[in-house]
Motif scaffolding. Sequence first.
Motif, PDB file in Angstrom:
ATOM      1  N   GLY A 141       0.818  -1.206   0.000  1.00 12.58           N
ATOM      2  CA  GLY A 141       0.000   0.000   0.000  1.00 12.58           C
ATOM      3  C   GLY A 141       0.851   1.254   0.000  1.00 12.58           C
ATOM      4  N   THR A 142       0.394   2.277  -0.733  1.00 10.61           N
ATOM      5  CA  THR A 142       1.118   3.549  -0.766  1.00 10.61           C
ATOM      6  C   THR A 142       0.182   4.692  -1.143  1.00 10.61           C
ATOM      7  N   ASP A 143       0.562   5.889  -0.694  1.00 10.22           N
ATOM      8  CA  ASP A 143      -0.120   7.101  -1.163  1.00 10.22           C
ATOM      9  C   ASP A 143       0.913   8.073  -1.743  1.00 10.22           C
ATOM     10  N   ALA A 144       2.043   7.563  -2.204  1.00 11.19           N
ATOM     11  CA  ALA A 144       3.129   8.396  -2.733  1.00 11.19           C
ATOM     12  C   ALA A 144       2.699   9.188  -3.964  1.00 11.19           C
ATOM     13  N   ALA A 145       1.839   8.633  -4.801  1.00 13.51           N
ATOM     14  CA  ALA A 145       1.422   9.321  -6.025  1.00 13.51           C
ATOM     15  C   ALA A 145       0.473  10.478  -5.731  1.00 13.51           C
ATOM     16  N   GLU A 168      -1.062  12.234  -2.083  1.00 16.24           N
ATOM     17  CA  GLU A 168      -1.155  12.218  -0.617  1.00 16.24           C
ATOM     18  C   GLU A 168      -2.597  12.006  -0.151  1.00 16.24           C
ATOM     19  N   GLY A 169      -2.758  10.971   0.696  1.00 16.08           N
ATOM     20  CA  GLY A 169      -4.064  10.658   1.257  1.00 16.08           C
ATOM     21  C   GLY A 169      -4.889   9.686   0.437  1.00 16.08           C
ATOM     22  N   ASN A 170      -4.472   9.390  -0.776  1.00 18.95           N
ATOM     23  CA  ASN A 170      -5.171   8.428  -1.643  1.00 18.95           C
ATOM     24  C   ASN A 170      -4.370   7.134  -1.698  1.00 18.95           C
ATOM     25  N   TRP A 171      -4.665   6.258  -0.758  1.00 15.63           N
ATOM     26  CA  TRP A 171      -3.924   5.007  -0.620  1.00 15.63           C
ATOM     27  C   TRP A 171      -4.407   3.985  -1.643  1.00 15.63           C
ATOM     28  N   VAL A 172      -3.444   3.319  -2.307  1.00 17.81           N
ATOM     29  CA  VAL A 172      -3.747   2.283  -3.295  1.00 17.81           C
ATOM     30  C   VAL A 172      -2.849   1.076  -3.060  1.00 17.81           C
ATOM     31  N   TRP A 173      -3.323  -0.061  -3.572  1.00 20.89           N
ATOM     32  CA  TRP A 173      -2.513  -1.278  -3.616  1.00 20.89           C
ATOM     33  C   TRP A 173      -1.711  -1.241  -4.910  1.00 20.89           C
ATOM     34  N   VAL A 174      -0.388  -1.348  -4.822  1.00 21.28           N
ATOM     35  CA  VAL A 174       0.449  -1.226  -6.017  1.00 21.28           C
ATOM     36  C   VAL A 174       0.321  -2.407  -6.964  1.00 21.28           C
ATOM     37  N   ILE A 175      -0.067  -3.561  -6.472  1.00 18.17           N
ATOM     38  CA  ILE A 175      -0.145  -4.749  -7.313  1.00 18.17           C
ATOM     39  C   ILE A 175      -1.199  -4.597  -8.413  1.00 18.17           C
ATOM     40  N   ASP A 176      -2.269  -3.817  -8.129  1.00 20.64           N
ATOM     41  CA  ASP A 176      -3.324  -3.643  -9.141  1.00 20.64           C
ATOM     42  C   ASP A 176      -3.910  -2.227  -9.165  1.00 20.64           C
ATOM     43  N   THR A 209       3.665  13.226   4.155  1.00 21.99           N
ATOM     44  CA  THR A 209       4.550  12.741   3.091  1.00 21.99           C
ATOM     45  C   THR A 209       5.786  12.026   3.616  1.00 21.99           C
ATOM     46  N   ALA A 210       6.004  12.019   4.919  1.00 21.70           N
ATOM     47  CA  ALA A 210       7.140  11.290   5.491  1.00 21.70           C
ATOM     48  C   ALA A 210       6.846   9.797   5.622  1.00 21.70           C
ATOM     49  N   ALA A 211       5.578   9.420   5.493  1.00 20.34           N
ATOM     50  CA  ALA A 211       5.189   8.020   5.683  1.00 20.34           C
ATOM     51  C   ALA A 211       4.170   7.635   4.611  1.00 20.34           C
ATOM     52  N   ASN A 212       4.652   7.376   3.416  1.00 21.92           N
ATOM     53  CA  ASN A 212       3.788   7.070   2.274  1.00 21.92           C
ATOM     54  C   ASN A 212       3.648   5.585   1.993  1.00 21.92           C
ATOM     55  N   CYS A 213       4.157   4.734   2.860  1.00 21.99           N
ATOM     56  CA  CYS A 213       4.195   3.304   2.579  1.00 21.99           C
ATOM     57  C   CYS A 213       3.540   2.515   3.702  1.00 21.99           C
ATOM     58  N   ALA A 214       2.755   1.529   3.336  1.00 25.76           N
ATOM     59  CA  ALA A 214       2.041   0.722   4.330  1.00 25.76           C
ATOM     60  C   ALA A 214       2.913  -0.428   4.816  1.00 25.76           C
ATOM     61  N   CYS A 215       2.771  -0.710   6.100  1.00 21.66           N
ATOM     62  CA  CYS A 215       3.486  -1.848   6.679  1.00 21.66           C
ATOM     63  C   CYS A 215       2.617  -2.508   7.744  1.00 21.66           C
ATOM     64  N   LEU A 216       2.992  -3.725   8.090  1.00 20.67           N
ATOM     65  CA  LEU A 216       2.445  -4.415   9.256  1.00 20.67           C
ATOM     66  C   LEU A 216       3.491  -4.238  10.334  1.00 20.67           C
ATOM     67  N   SER A 217       3.103  -3.633  11.444  1.00 22.11           N
ATOM     68  CA  SER A 217       4.075  -3.333  12.484  1.00 22.11           C
ATOM     69  C   SER A 217       3.696  -4.019  13.791  1.00 22.11           C
ATOM     70  N   THR A 218       4.703  -4.369  14.555  1.00 18.95           N
ATOM     71  CA  THR A 218       4.511  -5.015  15.841  1.00 18.95           C
ATOM     72  C   THR A 218       3.896  -4.027  16.822  1.00 18.95           C
ATOM     73  N   PRO A 219       3.230  -4.453  17.842  1.00 13.45           N
ATOM     74  CA  PRO A 219       2.921  -5.842  18.183  1.00 13.45           C
ATOM     75  C   PRO A 219       1.591  -6.324  17.610  1.00 13.45           C
TER      76      PRO A 219
END
Length: 157
Positions: A94-98, A100-108, A128-138
């Motif tokens: 997931g990203t909103d780099a293209a 800001e605020g419009n999150w998309v799945w890059v695969i499709d 804009t410092a955090a444009n990428c989705a991650c799964l984070s602990t815990p």
Amino acid sequence: MKLLLTLLATCATFSAAQVVNPCPTGYEVFWMDSATPVCLNFAMYGKGTWSELRQMCQAQGADLAKLEGNLHYQVVQYINQHPALMDEAFWIGGTDAASEGNWVWVIDNTPMDTQSPPWYPGQPNHGTAANCACLSTPDFMFHSCDNDRKMYAICQI
């Protein structure tokens, strides 16, 4: 006779398992539904930025994972069953780099739902410092993570 039937049933189960798993070596099979397999690789051979690990996934003929619906729940269960994964964070696709605020799945390039779980409360954030989705602990919910953070990735075929 009972031993022979048990042996035949065991062989049939083993053979069926071989046919059912459509994933290449190194990829685990998960199920989007009862008929749609999804092959995921927990890429634990090197940490990197979202862009670096997306390129690594693409070099394998994959992309960063799209974890929608029940697939996200299955992945969290898998992580919780594998202690080596539990203390790590993972890039997903997931990203909103293209925009800001419009999150998309890059695969499709389909939109991500950012209004409800599996996003962690208050996420996505950091502009804009955090444009990428991650799964984070815990919790392994979705987070918007700093673009240059180094972590592992989940690749999807």
